[in-house]
Enzyme design. Structure first.
Site, PDB file in Angstrom:
ATOM      1  N   SER A  72     -17.716  75.824 -14.780  1.00  0.00           N
ATOM      2  CA  SER A  72     -17.530  77.281 -14.722  1.00  0.00           C
ATOM      3  C   SER A  72     -17.069  77.703 -13.322  1.00  0.00           C
ATOM      4  CB  SER A  72     -18.802  78.020 -15.134  1.00  0.00           C
ATOM      5  OG  SER A  72     -19.939  77.410 -14.575  1.00  0.00           O
TER       6      SER A  72
ATOM      7  N   PRO B 290     -26.779  63.477  -7.842  1.00  0.00           N
ATOM      8  CA  PRO B 290     -26.492  62.088  -8.265  1.00  0.00           C
ATOM      9  C   PRO B 290     -25.021  61.731  -8.066  1.00  0.00           C
ATOM     10  CG  PRO B 290     -27.697  63.303  -9.980  1.00  0.00           C
ATOM     11  CD  PRO B 290     -27.268  64.308  -8.949  1.00  0.00           C
TER      12      PRO B 290
ATOM     13  N   TYR C  37     -37.248  71.019 -12.446  1.00  0.00           N
ATOM     14  CA  TYR C  37     -36.509  70.825 -13.703  1.00  0.00           C
ATOM     15  C   TYR C  37     -36.716  69.404 -14.229  1.00  0.00           C
ATOM     16  CZ  TYR C  37     -32.457  70.891 -16.890  1.00  0.00           C
ATOM     17  OH  TYR C  37     -31.623  70.827 -17.982  1.00  0.00           O
TER      18      TYR C  37
ATOM     19  N   ARG D 196     -34.921  69.546  -7.078  1.00  0.00           N
ATOM     20  CA  ARG D 196     -34.564  69.443  -8.487  1.00  0.00           C
ATOM     21  C   ARG D 196     -35.775  69.068  -9.349  1.00  0.00           C
ATOM     22  NH1 ARG D 196     -28.421  68.236  -8.467  1.00  0.00           N
ATOM     23  NH2 ARG D 196     -28.540  67.830 -10.676  1.00  0.00           N
TER      24      ARG D 196
ATOM     25  N   GLY E 212     -16.094  64.651  -3.313  1.00  0.00           N
ATOM     26  CA  GLY E 212     -15.531  64.824  -4.660  1.00  0.00           C
ATOM     27  C   GLY E 212     -15.363  63.529  -5.423  1.00  0.00           C
TER      28      GLY E 212
ATOM     29  N   ARG F 273     -22.525  75.903 -12.046  1.00  0.00           N
ATOM     30  CA  ARG F 273     -22.134  74.588 -12.569  1.00  0.00           C
ATOM     31  C   ARG F 273     -20.654  74.360 -12.294  1.00  0.00           C
ATOM     32  NH1 ARG F 273     -25.824  73.916 -17.970  1.00  0.00           N
ATOM     33  NH2 ARG F 273     -25.667  76.171 -18.083  1.00  0.00           N
TER      34      ARG F 273
ATOM     35  N   GLN G  41     -23.256  59.424  -9.527  1.00  0.00           N
ATOM     36  CA  GLN G  41     -22.584  58.911 -10.726  1.00  0.00           C
ATOM     37  C   GLN G  41     -23.418  59.296 -11.934  1.00  0.00           C
ATOM     38  OE1 GLN G  41     -22.448  54.616 -10.332  1.00  0.00           O
ATOM     39  NE2 GLN G  41     -20.362  54.588 -11.095  1.00  0.00           N
ATOM     40  N   ARG G  42     -22.768  59.716 -13.013  1.00  0.00           N
ATOM     41  CA  ARG G  42     -23.551  59.919 -14.240  1.00  0.00           C
ATOM     42  C   ARG G  42     -22.671  59.701 -15.458  1.00  0.00           C
ATOM     43  NH1 ARG G  42     -25.623  65.156 -14.473  1.00  0.00           N
ATOM     44  NH2 ARG G  42     -27.363  64.780 -13.093  1.00  0.00           N
TER      45      ARG G  42
HETATM   46  P1  NAD Z   1     -28.829  78.499 -20.676  1.00  0.00           P
HETATM   47  O1  NAD Z   1     -29.457  78.917 -19.397  1.00  0.00           O
HETATM   48  O2  NAD Z   1     -27.524  79.111 -21.049  1.00  0.00           O
HETATM   49  O3  NAD Z   1     -29.823  78.717 -21.878  1.00  0.00           O
HETATM   50  C1  NAD Z   1     -31.218  78.674 -21.754  1.00  0.00           C
HETATM   51  C2  NAD Z   1     -31.805  79.854 -22.502  1.00  0.00           C
HETATM   52  O4  NAD Z   1     -33.238  79.798 -22.413  1.00  0.00           O
HETATM   53  C3  NAD Z   1     -31.373  81.197 -21.910  1.00  0.00           C
HETATM   54  O5  NAD Z   1     -30.945  82.062 -22.943  1.00  0.00           O
HETATM   55  C4  NAD Z   1     -32.650  81.713 -21.230  1.00  0.00           C
HETATM   56  O6  NAD Z   1     -32.719  83.119 -21.179  1.00  0.00           O
HETATM   57  C5  NAD Z   1     -33.725  81.098 -22.119  1.00  0.00           C
HETATM   58  N1  NAD Z   1     -35.033  80.949 -21.462  1.00  0.00           N
HETATM   59  C6  NAD Z   1     -35.301  80.434 -20.228  1.00  0.00           C
HETATM   60  N2  NAD Z   1     -36.623  80.450 -19.998  1.00  0.00           N
HETATM   61  C7  NAD Z   1     -37.198  80.963 -21.116  1.00  0.00           C
HETATM   62  C8  NAD Z   1     -38.548  81.226 -21.488  1.00  0.00           C
HETATM   63  N3  NAD Z   1     -39.578  80.962 -20.671  1.00  0.00           N
HETATM   64  N4  NAD Z   1     -38.785  81.785 -22.701  1.00  0.00           N
HETATM   65  C9  NAD Z   1     -37.766  82.078 -23.551  1.00  0.00           C
HETATM   66  N5  NAD Z   1     -36.473  81.850 -23.240  1.00  0.00           N
HETATM   67  C10 NAD Z   1     -36.210  81.295 -22.045  1.00  0.00           C
HETATM   68  O7  NAD Z   1     -28.706  76.901 -20.651  1.00  0.00           O
HETATM   69  P2  NAD Z   1     -27.976  75.890 -21.626  1.00  0.00           P
HETATM   70  O8  NAD Z   1     -26.952  75.202 -20.841  1.00  0.00           O
HETATM   71  O9  NAD Z   1     -27.630  76.555 -22.896  1.00  0.00           O
HETATM   72  O10 NAD Z   1     -29.164  74.852 -21.885  1.00  0.00           O
HETATM   73  C11 NAD Z   1     -29.934  74.854 -23.085  1.00  0.00           C
HETATM   74  C12 NAD Z   1     -30.932  73.708 -23.029  1.00  0.00           C
HETATM   75  O11 NAD Z   1     -30.239  72.470 -22.941  1.00  0.00           O
HETATM   76  C13 NAD Z   1     -31.878  73.764 -21.827  1.00  0.00           C
HETATM   77  O12 NAD Z   1     -33.160  73.363 -22.234  1.00  0.00           O
HETATM   78  C14 NAD Z   1     -31.298  72.765 -20.863  1.00  0.00           C
HETATM   79  O13 NAD Z   1     -32.281  72.223 -20.033  1.00  0.00           O
HETATM   80  C15 NAD Z   1     -30.710  71.739 -21.815  1.00  0.00           C
HETATM   81  N6  NAD Z   1     -29.603  71.000 -21.178  1.00  0.00           N
HETATM   82  C16 NAD Z   1     -28.403  71.592 -20.959  1.00  0.00           C
HETATM   83  C17 NAD Z   1     -27.383  70.877 -20.341  1.00  0.00           C
HETATM   84  C18 NAD Z   1     -26.032  71.482 -20.084  1.00  0.00           C
HETATM   85  O14 NAD Z   1     -25.147  70.785 -19.539  1.00  0.00           O
HETATM   86  N7  NAD Z   1     -25.754  72.713 -20.434  1.00  0.00           N
HETATM   87  C19 NAD Z   1     -27.613  69.552 -19.927  1.00  0.00           C
HETATM   88  C20 NAD Z   1     -28.879  69.001 -20.156  1.00  0.00           C
HETATM   89  C21 NAD Z   1     -29.856  69.725 -20.797  1.00  0.00           C
HETATM   90  N1  UDP Z   2     -20.089  70.630  -7.808  1.00  0.00           N
HETATM   91  C1  UDP Z   2     -18.943  70.851  -7.053  1.00  0.00           C
HETATM   92  N2  UDP Z   2     -18.510  72.126  -6.903  1.00  0.00           N
HETATM   93  C2  UDP Z   2     -19.139  73.192  -7.461  1.00  0.00           C
HETATM   94  C3  UDP Z   2     -20.294  72.969  -8.240  1.00  0.00           C
HETATM   95  C4  UDP Z   2     -20.746  71.672  -8.392  1.00  0.00           C
HETATM   96  O1  UDP Z   2     -18.337  69.914  -6.543  1.00  0.00           O
HETATM   97  O2  UDP Z   2     -18.656  74.326  -7.265  1.00  0.00           O
HETATM   98  C5  UDP Z   2     -20.532  69.245  -8.026  1.00  0.00           C
HETATM   99  C6  UDP Z   2     -22.018  68.999  -7.854  1.00  0.00           C
HETATM  100  O3  UDP Z   2     -22.324  68.713  -6.508  1.00  0.00           O
HETATM  101  C7  UDP Z   2     -22.222  67.799  -8.761  1.00  0.00           C
HETATM  102  C8  UDP Z   2     -21.203  68.003  -9.889  1.00  0.00           C
HETATM  103  O4  UDP Z   2     -20.251  68.930  -9.372  1.00  0.00           O
HETATM  104  O5  UDP Z   2     -21.908  66.606  -8.079  1.00  0.00           O
HETATM  105  C9  UDP Z   2     -21.816  68.574 -11.160  1.00  0.00           C
HETATM  106  O6  UDP Z   2     -22.579  69.701 -10.801  1.00  0.00           O
HETATM  107  P1  UDP Z   2     -23.282  70.631 -11.898  1.00  0.00           P
HETATM  108  O7  UDP Z   2     -24.149  71.597 -11.167  1.00  0.00           O
HETATM  109  O8  UDP Z   2     -22.257  71.167 -12.823  1.00  0.00           O
HETATM  110  O9  UDP Z   2     -24.169  69.637 -12.763  1.00  0.00           O
HETATM  111  P2  UDP Z   2     -25.288  68.533 -12.363  1.00  0.00           P
HETATM  112  O10 UDP Z   2     -25.288  68.296 -10.883  1.00  0.00           O
HETATM  113  O11 UDP Z   2     -26.549  69.099 -12.851  1.00  0.00           O
HETATM  114  O12 UDP Z   2     -24.817  67.340 -13.095  1.00  0.00           O
END
Ligand code: NAD
Ligand code: UDP
Length: 316
Positions: free
Chosen positions: A193, A278, A149, A146, A211, A190, A280-281
């Site tokens: 979804s 993780p 990221y 991880r 879980g 995720r 817990q979050r």
């Molecule tokens: P997403 O993957 O749907 O969106 C990311 C977008 O960035 C995509 O459209 C992708 O094509 C574009 N992208 C990736 N690399 C690129 C590059 N090098 N140049 C131009 N475009 C690029 O993800 P999201 O869930 O919408 O996340 C958006 C932002 O929020 C991200 O920075 C992510 O790290 C942050 N974030 C999201 C979550 C969440 O739960 N969704 C949580 C924490 C942080």
């Molecule tokens: N997870 C799960 N089943 C799935 C996908 C994810 O149980 O089909 C769990 C995963 O191990 C994590 C939590 O759900 O503990 C959230 O995962 P996600 O990838 O959505 O987000 P992140 O781990 O980045 O918080």
């Protein structure tokens, strides 16, 4: 500052899940939007409603390369966000956070405009403090799967704060916790979804580990509201600021709720817990409430999931 009548925001990653909602919100608020995306984890499907609007422009571009445009503010969201996506090409993930941030910060510096960074709760890694406040420095494994990221986002925060201290740049750093809603990618792995798609297809719901691990899920509209408030906050408000919904659930509770909302008879199957997952979050959002005009998430998990289920039902 550009000569345009309406203010224009650059949204990198604007075709993504959160980015597409942000573009819509900014246009609804009376701004123009320049969306920059290389479609690495998204497609034009998310922005079909916007293409054709005079207030929306789209550039296909990878932010790891410099970009020369004129705008009034930058929201930097470009980055693959789910473990499946960001681990596919980990070097590119780090480059997007680090080189991409350097390019966008350079642009903001030349234009003297504010810049927002979509950072993440992953900067806390596998937290030893619960819930996480912004003063907690985190517990990240720098060499794990991880890390591309987590460390990329941590380095981006470093760059944002150094540009702020060294060049007086106006920065807005948001630490985003798990966000969900319509337009999540169906195959990004995720949990929200995955479980909804599996329930609607009548397939087993995959729960990693036993879980009992927890997450706190924020509906995308609540998250976008916080982004806008943070960008509009006075220059002294730089963040980092936690954004998320503090209501914590276990993955088993989430699965039960998804089964109820979809009316699915799918079974739950347990699969191995991924490394560094993780246990817990939960965000502490005291700071966000204080600096973002009493912002607080309004959409309950049940209502937000129902809306998300509707989205996935209509796709299938
Ligand atoms: P997403 O993957 O749907 O969106 C990311 C977008 O960035 C995509 O459209 C992708 O094509 C574009 N992208 C990736 N690399 C690129 C590059 N090098 N140049 C131009 N475009 C690029 O993800 P999201 O869930 O919408 O996340 C958006 C932002 O929020 C991200 O920075 C992510 O790290 C942050 N974030 C999201 C979550 C969440 O739960 N969704 C949580 C924490 C942080
Ligand atoms: N997870 C799960 N089943 C799935 C996908 C994810 O149980 O089909 C769990 C995963 O191990 C994590 C939590 O759900 O503990 C959230 O995962 P996600 O990838 O959505 O987000 P992140 O781990 O980045 O918080």
């Amino acid at each position: 500052m550009s000569m345009r009548l309406r203010k224009q925001y650059l949204v990198t990653g604007g075709a993504g899940f959160i980015g597409s909602h942000l573009c819509e919100r900014l246009i609804a608020d009376g701004y123009d939007v320049l969306c920059v995306d290389n479609f690495y984890t998204s497609s034009k499907d998310n922005i079909t409603k916007l293409i054709g609007s005079v207030h929306f422009e789209l550039i296909r571009h990878d932010i790891t390369f410099p970009l020369y445009v004129e705008v009034d503010g930058i929201y930097n969201l470009a980055c693959p966000a789910s473990p499946v996506h960001y681990q596919r090409d980990p070097v590119q993930t780090t480059k997007t956070s680090v080189h991409g941030s350097i390019n966008m910060l350079g642009l903001a510096k030349r234009l003297r405009v504010p810049i927002f960074q979509a950072s993440t709760s992953e900067v806390y890694g596998s937290p030893l403090v619960h819930p996480q406040t912004e003063s907690y420095n985190g517990n990240v494994n720098p060499i794990g799967p991880r890390a591309c990221y987590d460390e990329g986002k941590r380095c981006a925060e470093t760059l944002f704060f150094d540009y702020h201290r060294q060049f007086g740049l106006q920065i807005k750093v948001a630490r985003i916790f798990n966000t969900y809603g319509p337009r999540m990618h169906p195959n990004d792995g995720r949990v929200v979804s995955n479980l909804i798609v599996q329930a609607l297809a009548g397939n087993p719901l995959t729960i990693y580990g036993d879980g009992t691990q927890t997450r706190s899920f924020c509906y995308v509209d609540d998250m976008v509201e916080a982004f806008v408030r943070l960008m509009d906050a006075e220059p002294g408000v730089t963040g980092p600021v936690n954004l998320g919904n503090p209501v914590e659930v276990t993955m088993l509770e989430l699965a039960k709720l998804v089964l109820r909302l979809t009316g699915s008879r799918s079974k739950v199957v347990h699969m191995p817990l991924p490394p560094d997952d993780p246990p817990q979050r939960k965000p502490d959002i005291t700071l966000a409430k204080r600096v973002l005009r009493d912002w607080t998430p309004k959409v309950s998990l049940e209502d937000g999931l129902a809306e998300t289920v509707r989205f996935f039902r209509n796709r299938s």
